[in-house]
Scaffold this motif. Structure first.
Motif, PDB file in Angstrom:
ATOM      1  N   MET A   1       2.472   7.777  13.204  1.00 53.78           N
ATOM      2  CA  MET A   1       3.221   8.392  12.120  1.00 53.78           C
ATOM      3  C   MET A   1       2.773   7.773  10.792  1.00 53.78           C
ATOM      4  SD  MET A   1       7.337   8.535  11.391  1.00 53.78           S
ATOM      5  CE  MET A   1       7.620   6.819  11.116  1.00 53.78           C
ATOM      6  N   LYS A   2       2.592   8.613   9.816  1.00 59.27           N
ATOM      7  CA  LYS A   2       2.247   8.143   8.477  1.00 59.27           C
ATOM      8  C   LYS A   2       3.480   8.249   7.588  1.00 59.27           C
ATOM      9  CE  LYS A   2      -2.610   9.253   8.794  1.00 59.27           C
ATOM     10  NZ  LYS A   2      -3.724  10.022   8.270  1.00 59.27           N
ATOM     11  N   ARG A   3       3.905   7.107   7.067  1.00 54.48           N
ATOM     12  CA  ARG A   3       5.085   7.057   6.206  1.00 54.48           C
ATOM     13  C   ARG A   3       4.700   7.199   4.755  1.00 54.48           C
ATOM     14  NH1 ARG A   3       9.362   2.542   7.650  1.00 54.48           N
ATOM     15  NH2 ARG A   3      10.245   3.503   5.825  1.00 54.48           N
ATOM     16  N   VAL A   4       5.635   7.706   3.969  1.00 55.35           N
ATOM     17  CA  VAL A   4       5.410   7.858   2.530  1.00 55.35           C
ATOM     18  C   VAL A   4       6.681   7.463   1.789  1.00 55.35           C
ATOM     19  CG1 VAL A   4       6.106  10.313   2.424  1.00 55.35           C
ATOM     20  CG2 VAL A   4       4.533   9.396   0.710  1.00 55.35           C
ATOM     21  N   TRP A   5       6.463   6.863   0.625  1.00 61.10           N
ATOM     22  CA  TRP A   5       7.537   6.579  -0.317  1.00 61.10           C
ATOM     23  C   TRP A   5       7.139   7.254  -1.623  1.00 61.10           C
ATOM     24  CZ3 TRP A   5       5.540   3.201   3.135  1.00 61.10           C
ATOM     25  CH2 TRP A   5       6.424   2.615   4.039  1.00 61.10           C
ATOM     26  N   VAL A   6       8.040   8.098  -2.134  1.00 67.78           N
ATOM     27  CA  VAL A   6       7.751   8.848  -3.359  1.00 67.78           C
ATOM     28  C   VAL A   6       8.576   8.252  -4.493  1.00 67.78           C
ATOM     29  CG1 VAL A   6       7.788  11.108  -4.475  1.00 67.78           C
ATOM     30  CG2 VAL A   6       7.337  10.942  -2.007  1.00 67.78           C
ATOM     31  N   TYR A   7       7.883   7.863  -5.553  1.00 68.60           N
ATOM     32  CA  TYR A   7       8.534   7.313  -6.739  1.00 68.60           C
ATOM     33  C   TYR A   7       8.244   8.241  -7.902  1.00 68.60           C
ATOM     34  CZ  TYR A   7       8.821   3.166  -3.849  1.00 68.60           C
ATOM     35  OH  TYR A   7       9.085   2.297  -2.824  1.00 68.60           O
ATOM     36  N   GLN A   8       9.304   8.672  -8.562  1.00 65.92           N
ATOM     37  CA  GLN A   8       9.169   9.577  -9.698  1.00 65.92           C
ATOM     38  C   GLN A   8       9.305   8.783 -10.983  1.00 65.92           C
ATOM     39  OE1 GLN A   8      11.522  13.270  -9.671  1.00 65.92           O
ATOM     40  NE2 GLN A   8      12.195  12.674 -11.716  1.00 65.92           N
ATOM     41  N   CYS A   9       8.370   8.976 -11.860  1.00 64.67           N
ATOM     42  CA  CYS A   9       8.409   8.316 -13.162  1.00 64.67           C
ATOM     43  C   CYS A   9       9.427   9.031 -14.059  1.00 64.67           C
ATOM     44  CB  CYS A   9       7.011   8.363 -13.783  1.00 64.67           C
ATOM     45  SG  CYS A   9       6.810   7.241 -15.161  1.00 64.67           S
ATOM     46  N   ASN A  10       9.950   8.322 -15.042  1.00 62.94           N
ATOM     47  CA  ASN A  10      10.913   8.925 -15.951  1.00 62.94           C
ATOM     48  C   ASN A  10      10.241   9.750 -17.047  1.00 62.94           C
ATOM     49  OD1 ASN A  10       9.924   6.434 -17.057  1.00 62.94           O
ATOM     50  ND2 ASN A  10      11.578   6.495 -18.562  1.00 62.94           N
ATOM     51  N   ARG A  11       8.912   9.711 -17.083  1.00 62.82           N
ATOM     52  CA  ARG A  11       8.153  10.520 -18.048  1.00 62.82           C
ATOM     53  C   ARG A  11       6.755  10.724 -17.491  1.00 62.82           C
ATOM     54  NH1 ARG A  11       4.435   7.253 -20.256  1.00 62.82           N
ATOM     55  NH2 ARG A  11       4.886   5.053 -20.592  1.00 62.82           N
ATOM     56  N   PHE A  12       6.028  11.663 -18.078  1.00 66.02           N
ATOM     57  CA  PHE A  12       4.649  11.887 -17.647  1.00 66.02           C
ATOM     58  C   PHE A  12       3.778  10.740 -18.138  1.00 66.02           C
ATOM     59  CE2 PHE A  12       6.502  16.059 -17.338  1.00 66.02           C
ATOM     60  CZ  PHE A  12       5.962  16.534 -16.157  1.00 66.02           C
ATOM     61  N   LEU A  13       2.872  10.330 -17.278  1.00 62.34           N
ATOM     62  CA  LEU A  13       1.988   9.211 -17.593  1.00 62.34           C
ATOM     63  C   LEU A  13       0.772   9.696 -18.378  1.00 62.34           C
ATOM     64  CD1 LEU A  13       2.137   7.667 -14.026  1.00 62.34           C
ATOM     65  CD2 LEU A  13       3.150   6.665 -16.092  1.00 62.34           C
ATOM     66  N   HIS A  14       0.270   8.837 -19.254  1.00 62.61           N
ATOM     67  CA  HIS A  14      -0.963   9.111 -19.989  1.00 62.61           C
ATOM     68  C   HIS A  14      -2.147   8.759 -19.090  1.00 62.61           C
ATOM     69  CE1 HIS A  14       1.458   9.619 -23.569  1.00 62.61           C
ATOM     70  NE2 HIS A  14       2.023   8.446 -23.332  1.00 62.61           N
ATOM     71  N   ASP A  15      -3.310   9.303 -19.394  1.00 58.55           N
ATOM     72  CA  ASP A  15      -4.504   9.062 -18.583  1.00 58.55           C
ATOM     73  C   ASP A  15      -4.809   7.572 -18.422  1.00 58.55           C
ATOM     74  OD1 ASP A  15      -4.800  11.778 -18.219  1.00 58.55           O
ATOM     75  OD2 ASP A  15      -6.357  12.003 -19.749  1.00 58.55           O
ATOM     76  N   GLU A  16      -4.657   6.804 -19.510  1.00 66.87           N
ATOM     77  CA  GLU A  16      -4.936   5.372 -19.441  1.00 66.87           C
ATOM     78  C   GLU A  16      -3.949   4.672 -18.502  1.00 66.87           C
ATOM     79  OE1 GLU A  16      -3.597   6.465 -22.838  1.00 66.87           O
ATOM     80  OE2 GLU A  16      -5.421   7.633 -22.698  1.00 66.87           O
ATOM     81  N   GLU A  17      -2.710   5.114 -18.520  1.00 66.21           N
ATOM     82  CA  GLU A  17      -1.688   4.525 -17.646  1.00 66.21           C
ATOM     83  C   GLU A  17      -1.982   4.855 -16.181  1.00 66.21           C
ATOM     84  OE1 GLU A  17       2.274   4.524 -20.439  1.00 66.21           O
ATOM     85  OE2 GLU A  17       1.575   6.457 -19.679  1.00 66.21           O
ATOM     86  N   ILE A  18      -2.404   6.078 -15.931  1.00 61.41           N
ATOM     87  CA  ILE A  18      -2.757   6.476 -14.561  1.00 61.41           C
ATOM     88  C   ILE A  18      -3.917   5.616 -14.073  1.00 61.41           C
ATOM     89  CG2 ILE A  18      -3.745   8.337 -13.153  1.00 61.41           C
ATOM     90  CD1 ILE A  18      -2.082  10.298 -14.915  1.00 61.41           C
ATOM     91  N   ALA A  19      -4.918   5.422 -14.929  1.00 57.01           N
ATOM     92  CA  ALA A  19      -6.072   4.595 -14.548  1.00 57.01           C
ATOM     93  C   ALA A  19      -5.629   3.167 -14.241  1.00 57.01           C
ATOM     94  CB  ALA A  19      -7.121   4.611 -15.650  1.00 57.01           C
ATOM     95  N   ARG A  20      -4.723   2.625 -15.045  1.00 57.73           N
ATOM     96  CA  ARG A  20      -4.233   1.261 -14.819  1.00 57.73           C
ATOM     97  C   ARG A  20      -3.469   1.172 -13.498  1.00 57.73           C
ATOM     98  NH1 ARG A  20      -4.677  -3.723 -14.206  1.00 57.73           N
ATOM     99  NH2 ARG A  20      -2.886  -5.000 -14.737  1.00 57.73           N
ATOM    100  N   ILE A  21      -2.609   2.141 -13.238  1.00 54.57           N
ATOM    101  CA  ILE A  21      -1.839   2.159 -11.989  1.00 54.57           C
ATOM    102  C   ILE A  21      -2.786   2.288 -10.801  1.00 54.57           C
ATOM    103  CG2 ILE A  21      -0.173   3.485 -10.605  1.00 54.57           C
ATOM    104  CD1 ILE A  21       1.232   4.154 -13.315  1.00 54.57           C
ATOM    105  N   GLU A  22      -3.800   3.127 -10.915  1.00 57.71           N
ATOM    106  CA  GLU A  22      -4.770   3.276  -9.830  1.00 57.71           C
ATOM    107  C   GLU A  22      -5.482   1.958  -9.546  1.00 57.71           C
ATOM    108  OE1 GLU A  22      -5.867   8.027 -10.211  1.00 57.71           O
ATOM    109  OE2 GLU A  22      -7.109   6.562 -11.297  1.00 57.71           O
ATOM    110  N   ASP A  23      -5.838   1.228 -10.601  1.00 56.62           N
ATOM    111  CA  ASP A  23      -6.470  -0.087 -10.412  1.00 56.62           C
ATOM    112  C   ASP A  23      -5.537  -1.043  -9.671  1.00 56.62           C
ATOM    113  OD1 ASP A  23      -8.779   0.736 -11.718  1.00 56.62           O
ATOM    114  OD2 ASP A  23      -8.256  -0.243 -13.617  1.00 56.62           O
ATOM    115  N   ILE A  24      -4.291  -1.107 -10.115  1.00 60.49           N
ATOM    116  CA  ILE A  24      -3.313  -2.018  -9.516  1.00 60.49           C
ATOM    117  C   ILE A  24      -3.058  -1.653  -8.050  1.00 60.49           C
ATOM    118  CG2 ILE A  24      -0.882  -2.730  -9.555  1.00 60.49           C
ATOM    119  CD1 ILE A  24      -1.027  -2.368 -12.662  1.00 60.49           C
ATOM    120  N   LEU A  25      -2.831  -0.360  -7.793  1.00 63.06           N
ATOM    121  CA  LEU A  25      -2.514   0.061  -6.427  1.00 63.06           C
ATOM    122  C   LEU A  25      -3.725  -0.032  -5.501  1.00 63.06           C
ATOM    123  CD1 LEU A  25      -0.071   3.066  -7.014  1.00 63.06           C
ATOM    124  CD2 LEU A  25       0.478   0.716  -6.369  1.00 63.06           C
TER     125      LEU A  25
END
Length: 153
Positions: A1-25
């Protein structure tokens, strides 16, 4: 079984923020463990709004400690980027006329339902899913087919 946790941001992320989150994750899932066992973790960022952490539990089971590690990391991301990922009072839905994704508070969403701006067929995001195989059919669903119906209809 593949589990998932979905987290919704309180606002849309900017491209730079998405890139930073991708690096961290990316770094996090490479070293994510449960009692010394490497987890088969992955992540996805959808629509610049939703962060999804996934684990293939056929390879190694998630534990409370490993979930705590992920929550701790997400709270660090919140602080670094000035966002909120744990505000369950925000509802994401697709505007019935444009199809654009909008985010509103529960009170506003309730008013939209009452006033007809949102209806039983309006697409909402069911972030309570726990299995990856539910994402395709049970994540973006009509309001009437989601937990939202019990609260708002």
């Amino acid at each position: 079984m593949k589990r998932v946790w979905v987290y919704q941001c309180n606002r849309f992320l900017h491209d730079e923020e998405i890139a930073r989150i991708e690096d961290i994750l990316s770094e996090f899932v490479l070293q994510w463990t449960a009692h010394g066992n490497q987890l088969a973790g992955s992540f996805s960022i959808r629509y610049g709004l939703f962060l999804m952490l996934m684990v293939d539990e056929e390879k190694a089971m998630v534990t409370g400690c490993s979930i705590d590690k992920s929550v701790h990391l997400l709270k660090k991301i919140e602080q670094e980027l000035g966002i909120s990922l744990f505000d369950r009072m925000q509802i994401a839905y697709r505007d019935p006329s444009s199809g654009n994704i909008l985010i509103v508070g529960r009170d506003t969403f309730s008013s939209l339902v009452r006033d007809g701006g949102v209806h039983a067929e309006t697409i909402v995001f069911n972030n309570m899913l726990t299995q990856v195989d539910e994402l395709d059919k049970k994540w973006e669903v009509p309001l009437k087919d989601s937990w939202h119906a019990r609260v708002f209809l």
